[in-house]
Write a protein that holds these residues in place. Structure first.
Motif, PDB file in Angstrom:
ATOM      1  N   MET A 162      42.194  39.888  52.225  1.00 52.86           N
ATOM      2  CA  MET A 162      42.839  38.844  51.463  1.00 52.86           C
ATOM      3  C   MET A 162      42.922  39.291  50.007  1.00 52.86           C
ATOM      4  O   MET A 162      41.976  39.867  49.474  1.00 52.86           O
ATOM      5  N   LYS A 163      44.054  39.016  49.375  1.00 57.62           N
ATOM      6  CA  LYS A 163      44.258  39.364  47.972  1.00 57.62           C
ATOM      7  C   LYS A 163      44.794  38.161  47.210  1.00 57.62           C
ATOM      8  O   LYS A 163      45.600  37.403  47.725  1.00 57.62           O
ATOM      9  N   ILE A 164      44.344  38.042  45.979  1.00 57.04           N
ATOM     10  CA  ILE A 164      44.863  37.046  45.046  1.00 57.04           C
ATOM     11  C   ILE A 164      45.170  37.794  43.760  1.00 57.04           C
ATOM     12  O   ILE A 164      44.328  38.549  43.268  1.00 57.04           O
ATOM     13  N   THR A 165      46.359  37.613  43.239  1.00 59.98           N
ATOM     14  CA  THR A 165      46.727  38.266  41.979  1.00 59.98           C
ATOM     15  C   THR A 165      47.336  37.236  41.034  1.00 59.98           C
ATOM     16  O   THR A 165      47.906  36.233  41.471  1.00 59.98           O
ATOM     17  N   ASP A 166      47.202  37.512  39.751  1.00 61.13           N
ATOM     18  CA  ASP A 166      47.825  36.668  38.743  1.00 61.13           C
ATOM     19  C   ASP A 166      47.910  37.448  37.440  1.00 61.13           C
ATOM     20  O   ASP A 166      47.192  38.427  37.239  1.00 61.13           O
ATOM     21  N   THR A 167      48.784  36.990  36.571  1.00 60.23           N
ATOM     22  CA  THR A 167      48.941  37.556  35.235  1.00 60.23           C
ATOM     23  C   THR A 167      48.982  36.400  34.259  1.00 60.23           C
ATOM     24  O   THR A 167      49.598  35.374  34.529  1.00 60.23           O
ATOM     25  N   VAL A 182      34.606  44.355  38.934  1.00 61.96           N
ATOM     26  CA  VAL A 182      33.345  43.745  39.328  1.00 61.96           C
ATOM     27  C   VAL A 182      33.325  43.666  40.845  1.00 61.96           C
ATOM     28  O   VAL A 182      34.290  43.199  41.459  1.00 61.96           O
ATOM     29  N   ASP A 183      32.236  44.132  41.446  1.00 65.99           N
ATOM     30  CA  ASP A 183      32.084  44.096  42.897  1.00 65.99           C
ATOM     31  C   ASP A 183      30.940  43.179  43.284  1.00 65.99           C
ATOM     32  O   ASP A 183      30.028  42.928  42.493  1.00 65.99           O
ATOM     33  N   ALA A 184      30.996  42.719  44.537  1.00 63.00           N
ATOM     34  CA  ALA A 184      29.916  41.942  45.137  1.00 63.00           C
ATOM     35  C   ALA A 184      30.010  42.135  46.645  1.00 63.00           C
ATOM     36  O   ALA A 184      31.089  42.424  47.176  1.00 63.00           O
ATOM     37  N   GLU A 185      28.870  42.014  47.315  1.00 65.27           N
ATOM     38  CA  GLU A 185      28.855  42.026  48.774  1.00 65.27           C
ATOM     39  C   GLU A 185      27.991  40.871  49.238  1.00 65.27           C
ATOM     40  O   GLU A 185      26.899  40.666  48.718  1.00 65.27           O
ATOM     41  N   SER A 186      28.529  40.131  50.206  1.00 62.50           N
ATOM     42  CA  SER A 186      27.809  38.976  50.708  1.00 62.50           C
ATOM     43  C   SER A 186      28.274  38.665  52.119  1.00 62.50           C
ATOM     44  O   SER A 186      29.476  38.698  52.392  1.00 62.50           O
ATOM     45  N   ARG A 187      27.330  38.381  53.000  1.00 65.90           N
ATOM     46  CA  ARG A 187      27.634  37.964  54.366  1.00 65.90           C
ATOM     47  C   ARG A 187      28.635  38.898  55.046  1.00 65.90           C
ATOM     48  O   ARG A 187      29.578  38.447  55.702  1.00 65.90           O
ATOM     49  N   SER A 231      36.897  42.167  41.936  1.00 65.68           N
ATOM     50  CA  SER A 231      37.776  41.572  40.927  1.00 65.68           C
ATOM     51  C   SER A 231      38.120  42.660  39.926  1.00 65.68           C
ATOM     52  O   SER A 231      37.231  43.323  39.396  1.00 65.68           O
ATOM     53  N   THR A 232      39.409  42.836  39.677  1.00 63.03           N
ATOM     54  CA  THR A 232      39.888  43.851  38.749  1.00 63.03           C
ATOM     55  C   THR A 232      40.649  43.163  37.622  1.00 63.03           C
ATOM     56  O   THR A 232      41.513  42.321  37.869  1.00 63.03           O
ATOM     57  N   TYR A 233      40.295  43.519  36.387  1.00 62.82           N
ATOM     58  CA  TYR A 233      40.926  42.965  35.197  1.00 62.82           C
ATOM     59  C   TYR A 233      41.545  44.108  34.406  1.00 62.82           C
ATOM     60  O   TYR A 233      40.866  45.086  34.098  1.00 62.82           O
ATOM     61  N   GLN A 234      42.815  43.973  34.055  1.00 64.45           N
ATOM     62  CA  GLN A 234      43.533  44.970  33.254  1.00 64.45           C
ATOM     63  C   GLN A 234      44.055  44.269  32.005  1.00 64.45           C
ATOM     64  O   GLN A 234      44.706  43.223  32.105  1.00 64.45           O
ATOM     65  N   PHE A 235      43.788  44.822  30.819  1.00 66.09           N
ATOM     66  CA  PHE A 235      44.162  44.226  29.535  1.00 66.09           C
ATOM     67  C   PHE A 235      45.174  45.129  28.845  1.00 66.09           C
ATOM     68  O   PHE A 235      44.899  46.309  28.623  1.00 66.09           O
ATOM     69  N   THR A 236      46.335  44.560  28.490  1.00 63.62           N
ATOM     70  CA  THR A 236      47.400  45.336  27.867  1.00 63.62           C
ATOM     71  C   THR A 236      47.952  44.579  26.668  1.00 63.62           C
ATOM     72  O   THR A 236      48.328  43.406  26.806  1.00 63.62           O
ATOM     73  N   PRO A 237      48.030  45.222  25.477  1.00 64.62           N
ATOM     74  CA  PRO A 237      48.684  44.569  24.345  1.00 64.62           C
ATOM     75  C   PRO A 237      50.124  44.215  24.719  1.00 64.62           C
ATOM     76  O   PRO A 237      50.823  45.017  25.338  1.00 64.62           O
ATOM     77  N   SER A 238      50.540  42.986  24.373  1.00 57.65           N
ATOM     78  CA  SER A 238      51.860  42.536  24.777  1.00 57.65           C
ATOM     79  C   SER A 238      52.343  41.398  23.873  1.00 57.65           C
ATOM     80  O   SER A 238      51.644  40.382  23.744  1.00 57.65           O
ATOM     81  N   HIS A 239      53.517  41.556  23.261  1.00 62.12           N
ATOM     82  CA  HIS A 239      54.160  40.503  22.472  1.00 62.12           C
ATOM     83  C   HIS A 239      53.210  39.852  21.468  1.00 62.12           C
ATOM     84  O   HIS A 239      53.135  38.635  21.364  1.00 62.12           O
ATOM     85  N   GLY A 240      52.451  40.669  20.752  1.00 62.88           N
ATOM     86  CA  GLY A 240      51.545  40.160  19.732  1.00 62.88           C
ATOM     87  C   GLY A 240      50.260  39.561  20.279  1.00 62.88           C
ATOM     88  O   GLY A 240      49.452  39.025  19.529  1.00 62.88           O
ATOM     89  N   THR A 245      40.181  40.969  45.644  1.00 59.32           N
ATOM     90  CA  THR A 245      40.306  41.339  47.049  1.00 59.32           C
ATOM     91  C   THR A 245      39.010  41.020  47.781  1.00 59.32           C
ATOM     92  O   THR A 245      37.916  41.103  47.217  1.00 59.32           O
ATOM     93  N   MET A 246      39.180  40.637  49.022  1.00 58.34           N
ATOM     94  CA  MET A 246      38.067  40.301  49.891  1.00 58.34           C
ATOM     95  C   MET A 246      38.249  41.123  51.159  1.00 58.34           C
ATOM     96  O   MET A 246      39.269  40.983  51.851  1.00 58.34           O
ATOM     97  N   THR A 247      37.277  42.004  51.469  1.00 59.84           N
ATOM     98  CA  THR A 247      37.387  42.893  52.614  1.00 59.84           C
ATOM     99  C   THR A 247      36.207  42.692  53.549  1.00 59.84           C
ATOM    100  O   THR A 247      35.064  42.981  53.174  1.00 59.84           O
ATOM    101  N   PRO A 248      36.442  42.217  54.784  1.00 57.51           N
ATOM    102  CA  PRO A 248      35.336  42.074  55.733  1.00 57.51           C
ATOM    103  C   PRO A 248      34.836  43.455  56.170  1.00 57.51           C
ATOM    104  O   PRO A 248      35.630  44.353  56.454  1.00 57.51           O
ATOM    105  N   LEU A 249      33.506  43.608  56.215  1.00 59.26           N
ATOM    106  CA  LEU A 249      32.899  44.889  56.574  1.00 59.26           C
ATOM    107  C   LEU A 249      32.288  44.887  57.970  1.00 59.26           C
ATOM    108  O   LEU A 249      32.047  45.944  58.542  1.00 59.26           O
TER     109      LEU A 249
END
Length: 150
Positions: A1-6, A79-84, A90-99, A108-112
């Motif tokens: 499962m993936k969730i993305t946003d900007t 940032v990573d985590a493992e549970s159950r 979680s990946t965060y990318q920072f880019t200068p943009s329009h001032g 992302t959530m990956t079942p192991l």
């Protein structure tokens, strides 16, 4: 499962990165966090920082241990985590943009394990709740960055 946003934040990239990486202020900036305990490293995120975070999720308290697995000052971190039997990233990318700063976020959530794969089907029922919580975090951090003392 993936969730993305900007999200675009009307603040300099250095300040946005600093606020996103500040564990000492995380509980104050994010209403979903009820408790945060630093386990290893600095409260200002860096490679190897590890913490335990408690949140309310779907009406129940959930505690997870998280750690920083990738870090580039003022640019990105993961940032990573493992549970159950599931790996979370979680990946965060920072880019200068329009001032200001453009923040690209990917979760992302990956079942192991077999059990986690079975439960991931049930987890799809909570996808909307999870997405709402993650996007609320981004909006609350945006507010914190834009109202921080300049």
């Amino acid at each position: 499962m993936k969730i993305t946003d900007t999200v675009h934040i009307d603040a300099p990239t250095e300040r946005v990165f600093e606020i996103f990486c500040d564990l000492d202020s995380a509980a104050a900036n994010l209403s979903g966090i009820t408790k945060l305990e630093l386990l290893e490293g600095s409260a200002q995120l860096n490679l190897g920082t590890k913490w335990r975070e408690t949140r309310m999720f779907a009406g129940k308290e959930a505690t997870e241990e998280m750690w920083v697995t990738s870090y580039e000052q003022d640019s990105s971190y993961e940032v990573d985590a493992e549970s159950r039997g599931t790996h979370y990233r979680s990946t965060y990318q920072f880019t200068p943009s329009h001032g200001g700063t453009r923040v690209d976020y990917r979760f992302t959530m990956t079942p192991l394990t077999f059990g986690a794969r079975v439960m991931s089907v049930v987890g799809l029922l909570f996808l909307g709740v999870m997405k709402k919580a993650l996007l609320q975090d981004l909006q609350q951090l945006k507010t914190a960055c834009e109202t921080a003392t300049k």
